[in-house]
Design an enzyme around this catalytic site. Structure first.
Site, PDB file in Angstrom:
ATOM      1  N   HIS A  13      16.702 -14.638 -26.759  1.00 31.08           N
ATOM      2  CA  HIS A  13      18.052 -14.708 -26.192  1.00 31.08           C
ATOM      3  C   HIS A  13      19.114 -14.369 -27.241  1.00 31.08           C
ATOM      4  CE1 HIS A  13      20.924 -15.901 -23.093  1.00 31.08           C
ATOM      5  NE2 HIS A  13      21.621 -16.505 -24.053  1.00 31.08           N
ATOM      6  N   TYR A  24      33.442 -14.726 -26.903  1.00 33.69           N
ATOM      7  CA  TYR A  24      33.182 -13.578 -27.766  1.00 33.69           C
ATOM      8  C   TYR A  24      34.440 -12.760 -28.031  1.00 33.69           C
ATOM      9  CZ  TYR A  24      28.367 -14.718 -26.589  1.00 33.69           C
ATOM     10  OH  TYR A  24      27.194 -15.375 -26.421  1.00 33.69           O
ATOM     11  N   ARG A  55      19.485  -9.840 -19.761  1.00 34.78           N
ATOM     12  CA  ARG A  55      18.672 -11.051 -19.814  1.00 34.78           C
ATOM     13  C   ARG A  55      17.190 -10.667 -19.773  1.00 34.78           C
ATOM     14  NH1 ARG A  55      22.966 -11.749 -16.197  1.00 34.78           N
ATOM     15  NH2 ARG A  55      24.385 -13.466 -16.701  1.00 34.78           N
ATOM     16  N   HIS A  66      28.749 -11.587 -16.555  1.00 32.13           N
ATOM     17  CA  HIS A  66      29.242 -12.961 -16.460  1.00 32.13           C
ATOM     18  C   HIS A  66      30.067 -13.149 -15.195  1.00 32.13           C
ATOM     19  CE1 HIS A  66      29.041 -13.574 -21.117  1.00 32.13           C
ATOM     20  NE2 HIS A  66      27.928 -13.936 -20.522  1.00 32.13           N
ATOM     21  N   ARG A 101      20.664 -10.997 -26.754  1.00 35.77           N
ATOM     22  CA  ARG A 101      21.777 -10.944 -25.800  1.00 35.77           C
ATOM     23  C   ARG A 101      23.061 -11.423 -26.481  1.00 35.77           C
ATOM     24  NH1 ARG A 101      23.542 -10.910 -20.503  1.00 35.77           N
ATOM     25  NH2 ARG A 101      24.783 -12.691 -19.780  1.00 35.77           N
TER      26      ARG A 101
END
Length: 369
Positions: free
Chosen positions: A315, A350, A208, A341, A318
């Site tokens: 972003h 994903y 991030r 996560h 990422r």
């Protein structure tokens, strides 16, 4: 005769499911009188009972129901809720909640009596908000949380926040997933050398922005056959200053392997542009402070146009890394660890994208004719 559970020598204390306390007593008029609010600590409830008992002893007690009542508004209770929550929330989260209260919730609902707030009030307020889907969903979630606490405190009979899917966040723009070669091309297209390595690390690690901005020299390992970056901290911008703290969650404290092909570019960047010493910032601004995303954004947009993308956010790097991890065969558990996560739902978005590849793998299990 033994006193019943919850009884005192005078008055009554009752613990609530919310772990707060309700206090009551039988007054000189023979009626039951309850404290106007619940108490966070038992000793506070006892103090209120003692004060009421003292009024009776002095002959100055009056029936509270005959006195003018103070209306507890949504604003009053929201302020109390945030004050009581300050010790368990991160400063950045508190700032966000304060912004949602001041700019979104309280202007429309702040002056409504807490116990008079209806489903129609909430529905009308939500429908009248400006078109900022993510902000509105977050504000609604905050209001619902506050009202749930009021319900636990027995200040309202039901939670009026019952709009279906109001807290669901809808994307304003679809994220962009770059290929590995496109990430390299994007970095090569940056007109400012200082940010090239930052983009490469972001695109191949999935860190991030706040995690990247807080990286130190010592967080990189580029020797002994190991190439990795370790997330130990994160930086946020609050009230015009940078604040360093723990990352978003415990899962965000992680070490992410990096492709060996990145080692040369990162080592060169650390040698030329990072601050001195093992604790020196890896990606400092021109002034030697933490970088601000607003400084990088215009250069990133120009580089994205060069490789053919009219709309691109930081972003998205990422998102690109998350997609590449999945395409490389990361399991759900692997993906959660790499991305930091806390919810499998995020990583599942994903890993599900590898369904076609899995079909090919299964087909390959069948022996040739």
């Amino acid at each position: 005769m033994a006193a019943k559970k919850g009884m005192r020598g005078w008055g009554r204390l009752r613990p609530l499911p919310s772990k707060r306390y309700q206090a009551s007593y039988i007054g000189p008029d023979g009626r039951l009188h309850k404290a106007p609010a619940t108490f966070a600590a038992k000793i506070d409830a006892q103090g209120w009972l003692s004060a009421e008992q003292r009024k009776i002893e002095l002959g100055v007690w009056r029936d509270p129901r005959e006195a003018p009542k103070t209306v507890l508004t949504v604003r009053d209770y929201a302020e109390r809720w945030q004050s009581e929550s300050s010790s368990r929330l991160k400063p950045r989260t508190l700032d966000l909640y304060r912004s949602y209260l001041n700019r979104v919730i309280l202007p429309g609902l702040g002056d409504v009596a807490l116990n008079q707030l209806t489903v129609n009030d909430v529905r009308g307020w939500f429908a009248g908000l400006e078109s900022y889907p993510t902000r509105n969903a977050n504000a609604y979630s905050l209001l619902k949380t506050i009202m749930n606490q009021a319900l636990d405190d027995e200040l309202i009979a039901v939670n009026p926040c019952r709009i279906k899917r109001a807290s669901v966040k809808h994307r304003v723009a679809e994220p962009v997933a770059l290929s590995a070669r496109e990430i390299q091309s994007l970095a090569d297209s940056m007109t400012v050398d200082r940010w090239k390595a930052l983009l490469l690390v972001a695109g191949f690690s999935g860190l991030r922005w706040g995690e990247l901005a807080a990286l130190r020299r010592s967080d990189f390992v580029l020797s002994g056959g190991e190439n990795s970056v370790t997330v130990r901290r994160s930086v946020t911008r609050q009230a015009g200053r940078f604040v360093v703290g723990r990352p978003k969650s415990a899962a965000a404290l992680r070490t992410v392997p990096l492709p060996s092909g990145l080692a040369f570019a990162i080592a060169g960047h650390l040698e030329e542009l990072a601050l001195a010493g093992s604790s020196g910032l890896a990606f400092p601004s021109l002034t030697g402070d933490f970088p601000h995303e607003n400084t990088v954004r215009p250069h990133l947009k120009r580089a994205a146009l060069v490789i053919g993308y009219n709309s691109f956010r930081f972003h998205d790097l990422r998102h690109s890394a998350a997609t590449l991890f999945a395409q490389a065969g990361a399991t759900l558990a692997d993906h959660m660890t790499l991305m930091g996560h806390t919810s499998s739902t995020m990583s599942a978005r994903y890993t599900h994208s590898t369904a076609a590849r899995n079909k090919d793998l299964v087909e390959g299990m069948w022996p040739p004719e």
